[in-house]
Design a protein around this motif. Structure first.
Motif, PDB file in Angstrom:
ATOM      1  N   ALA A  62      69.441  -3.181  -9.491  1.00  0.00           N
ATOM      2  CA  ALA A  62      69.001  -3.324 -10.871  1.00  0.00           C
ATOM      3  C   ALA A  62      67.499  -3.074 -10.997  1.00  0.00           C
ATOM      4  O   ALA A  62      67.020  -2.728 -12.063  1.00  0.00           O
ATOM      5  N   SER A  63      66.766  -3.246  -9.903  1.00  0.00           N
ATOM      6  CA  SER A  63      65.320  -3.090 -10.059  1.00  0.00           C
ATOM      7  C   SER A  63      64.714  -1.959  -9.223  1.00  0.00           C
ATOM      8  O   SER A  63      63.632  -1.484  -9.555  1.00  0.00           O
ATOM      9  N   ARG A  64      65.364  -1.543  -8.149  1.00  0.00           N
ATOM     10  CA  ARG A  64      64.726  -0.568  -7.268  1.00  0.00           C
ATOM     11  C   ARG A  64      65.399   0.799  -7.300  1.00  0.00           C
ATOM     12  O   ARG A  64      66.624   0.848  -7.370  1.00  0.00           O
ATOM     13  N   PRO A  65      64.674   1.882  -7.123  1.00  0.00           N
ATOM     14  CA  PRO A  65      63.213   1.937  -7.125  1.00  0.00           C
ATOM     15  C   PRO A  65      62.679   1.879  -8.554  1.00  0.00           C
ATOM     16  O   PRO A  65      63.279   2.465  -9.440  1.00  0.00           O
ATOM     17  N   PRO A  66      61.553   1.193  -8.764  1.00  0.00           N
ATOM     18  CA  PRO A  66      61.044   1.005 -10.127  1.00  0.00           C
ATOM     19  C   PRO A  66      60.767   2.328 -10.833  1.00  0.00           C
ATOM     20  O   PRO A  66      60.833   2.400 -12.057  1.00  0.00           O
ATOM     21  N   GLU A  67      60.480   3.358 -10.057  1.00  0.00           N
ATOM     22  CA  GLU A  67      60.250   4.675 -10.625  1.00  0.00           C
ATOM     23  C   GLU A  67      61.464   5.131 -11.456  1.00  0.00           C
ATOM     24  O   GLU A  67      61.322   5.821 -12.452  1.00  0.00           O
ATOM     25  N   MET A  68      62.657   4.746 -11.007  1.00  0.00           N
ATOM     26  CA  MET A  68      63.869   5.133 -11.718  1.00  0.00           C
ATOM     27  C   MET A  68      64.289   4.077 -12.743  1.00  0.00           C
ATOM     28  O   MET A  68      64.690   4.395 -13.847  1.00  0.00           O
ATOM     29  N   THR A  69      64.218   2.807 -12.351  1.00  0.00           N
ATOM     30  CA  THR A  69      64.736   1.761 -13.237  1.00  0.00           C
ATOM     31  C   THR A  69      63.734   1.389 -14.330  1.00  0.00           C
ATOM     32  O   THR A  69      64.106   0.790 -15.334  1.00  0.00           O
ATOM     33  N   GLY A  70      62.463   1.693 -14.105  1.00  0.00           N
ATOM     34  CA  GLY A  70      61.453   1.321 -15.083  1.00  0.00           C
ATOM     35  C   GLY A  70      61.114  -0.166 -15.040  1.00  0.00           C
ATOM     36  O   GLY A  70      60.403  -0.682 -15.896  1.00  0.00           O
ATOM     37  N   SER A  71      61.612  -0.861 -14.020  1.00  0.00           N
ATOM     38  CA  SER A  71      61.378  -2.300 -13.933  1.00  0.00           C
ATOM     39  C   SER A  71      59.925  -2.589 -13.567  1.00  0.00           C
ATOM     40  O   SER A  71      59.305  -1.867 -12.781  1.00  0.00           O
ATOM     41  N   SER A  72      59.356  -3.654 -14.140  1.00  0.00           N
ATOM     42  CA  SER A  72      57.986  -3.988 -13.776  1.00  0.00           C
ATOM     43  C   SER A  72      57.929  -5.233 -12.889  1.00  0.00           C
ATOM     44  O   SER A  72      56.962  -5.456 -12.188  1.00  0.00           O
TER      45      SER A  72
END
Ligand code: SF4
Ligand code: SF4
Lengths: 311, 195
Positions: free
Chosen positions: A149-159
């Protein structure tokens, strides 16, 4: 409120009777109208991105194209694997190398939401809070997010990918307590359970140990793969390491249902393998009669390891 | 005794970066990837060593290692690498390349599982879990080893529990767009990598 809904194969399979039903039940309670993406296909999961990168993007891309014809603004994706693949395809198909793939994303499509992130939105939490009948006070849990759900942030947009908060927000809105712990996003081994189960047992045992060390009485998840790996083999892992963890593994949607007193919650919980009931009974959070699907009691004789007694 | 000098395949990294890019060349061996990796205990090369050996053009050693298959695709390494190297994506690319070049997988069960999974998608458009597991256990010859070692009992008990609870669907759901899905899967088999 109307949203699109992408279930994915496991919510139609092994997670149909707990995760999927509890999600749909809670959405109904909150008056969120979900419409399934028509004729969706498998997102390709681990197998496709491991063996066939191009197909992994195009499989998810086909779903995005179909979703693009829907009028809803948001699309709920309870499976973090599907969520991850859909988000990845959405990025890649707009990126520098989009001509490598068959799919052309011409239209826009609904915003792709990880289910826990969606429920942690302020407006949704307000709706939940307004319907709570039995706050989950005294329930001490750890939230476990896993990887996708969170990784990689580049794809998920997660901060907040190193320390996600969505499940924690939901639990505290329900009146429960989440204990801070370092393994929120550590991997459970996912599909290695089928090919290299010993690796998964080792990873999961590490999670149990830490959950117990910080004083958690249960683990709350938003991923059916994490749930399966943590729930199905607990007995076996306990036996192998000579421990007794007795840690139920709840979906956050089941806990919302419990706090809002949706009576169907019992039906969903009986689908678990590690017994989810003793803790709820102890904390007086479960007001219903407990029955297992075959109509026999689930309590162990003299309260010994409930896991083995729970069919 | 003389040590054989290292044979460097200079095209290895070029081939990989053409498919990527993964920025492999930016690695300064800080080992952050390996420190955060949850499965190093089951690997023969740590992730930073895979990167190093790619840079040193060790094609055969890298394509035949356990690491690329044990990798759980958890994306911790990619997320944390200070040089934005796409390590997890590189691991996938190495698996795909090893299959294309006919290098036997160091952990054949994992390859078989992925293949069985993809053939389920190819057949129905979705994965049919009820059919996937039996087919995988037969194809990976685990059925036989499970029978020999007696470990089938635990699996059977769990399987029966899941069946009783109604968690195993007995019939596949086929989608209407199966031919589109098949086209996606067969198209990429032809492996046209555009540079
Ligand atoms: S984290 Fe990045 S730079 Fe550091 S060793 Fe790994 S690949 Fe190299
Ligand atoms: S993606 Fe693979 S190599 Fe990277 S940290 Fe996870 S398991 Fe290790």
């Amino acid at each position: 409120m109307k949203t699109a809904y992408f279930p994915g194969c496991s919510l139609e399979g092994t997670a149909r009777l707990d995760y999927s039903k509890s999600m749909l039940g809670v959405c109904k309670l909150l008056e969120i109208d979900v419409e399934e993406v028509p004729d969706w296909n498998c997102c390709g999961a681990t197998a496709a991105h491991c063996l066939d990168h191009q197909a992994s993007i195009d499989l998810a891309g086909r779903n995005l194209k179909i979703a693009g014809q829907m009028s809803q603004e948001d699309m709920l994706v309870p499976c973090p694997m599907c969520y991850n693949r859909l988000k990845t395809a959405a990025q890649v198909l707009k990126g520098d190398h989009k001509d490598r793939y068959q799919t052309e994303l011409d239209s826009s499509f609904p915003a792709i939401w990880d289910l826990a992130n969606f429920f942690a939105r302020d407006d949704i939490l307000e709706k939940v809070k307004a319907r709570i009948k039995r706050p989950l006070s005294d329930l001490k849990v750890v939230s476990y997010y896993g990887c996708m759900a969170s990784r990689p942030p580049e794809m998920t947009g997660s901060s907040d990918y190193e320390n996600p908060q969505s499940i924690d927000k939901v639990i505290s809105a329900l009146g429960g307590t989440t204990i801070n712990w370092p393994y929120k996003t550590d991997c459970c081994g996912a599909s290695l359970i089928l090919s290299q189960p010993d690796i998964v047992f080792q990873l999961v045992n590490k999670l149990y140990e830490m959950a117990r060390r910080v004083g958690a009485e249960a683990i709350v998840v938003s991923c059916q793969m994490c749930q399966a790996n943590l729930d199905m083999y607990q007995c076996k892992i306990e036996a192998e390491w000579g421990q007794q963890y007795s840690l139920p593994v709840y979906y956050f949607t089941e806990l919302i249902a419990l706090a809002c007193e949706l009576p169907e919650v019992g039906k969903w919980l009986t689908k678990h393998i590690s017994n989810p009931f003793p803790l709820l009974e102890e904390l007086a959070l479960y007001p219903y009669k407990i029955e297992d699907p075959r109509g026999r009691g689930v309590k162990g004789k003299n309260g010994e390891n409930m896991n083995t007694e729970f069919r | 005794m003389f040590k054989e000098s290292l044979q460097i395949d200079f095209e290895f990294i070029e081939d990989l970066e053409k498919i990527g890019p993964f920025q492999t060349g930016a690695c300064f061996q800080c080992r952050k990837c390996s420190n955060g990796c949850p499965v190093t205990f089951a690997m023969d090369l740590h992730p930073n060593e895979v990167i190093r050996m790619v840079l040193l053009g060790q094609r055969a050693a890298v394509l035949s290692c356990r690491t690329i298959w044990v990798c759980a695709s958890c994306e911790t390494c990619t997320t944390r690498c200070p040089n934005n190297i796409k390590i997890a994506e590189l691991m996938d690319c190495l698996k795909e390349m090893s299959v294309k070049e006919g290098v036997p997988s160091a952990i054949p069960e994992i390859l078989t599982l992925h293949k069985t999974f993809l053939s389920s998608i190819n057949r129905y458009g979705r994965v049919f879990e009820g059919g996937l597991l039996p087919e995988y256990f037969i194809r990976s010859k685990q059925l036989i080893s499970k029978l020999m070692t007696g470990s089938w009992r635990g699996d059977l008990t769990l399987g029966i529990k899941l069946l009783i609870k109604g968690r195993v669907s007995l019939f596949p759901k086929m989608i209407k767009g199966r031919s589109e899905v098949r086209k996606i899967l067969s198209n990429s088999k032809k492996s046209k990598i555009k540079s």
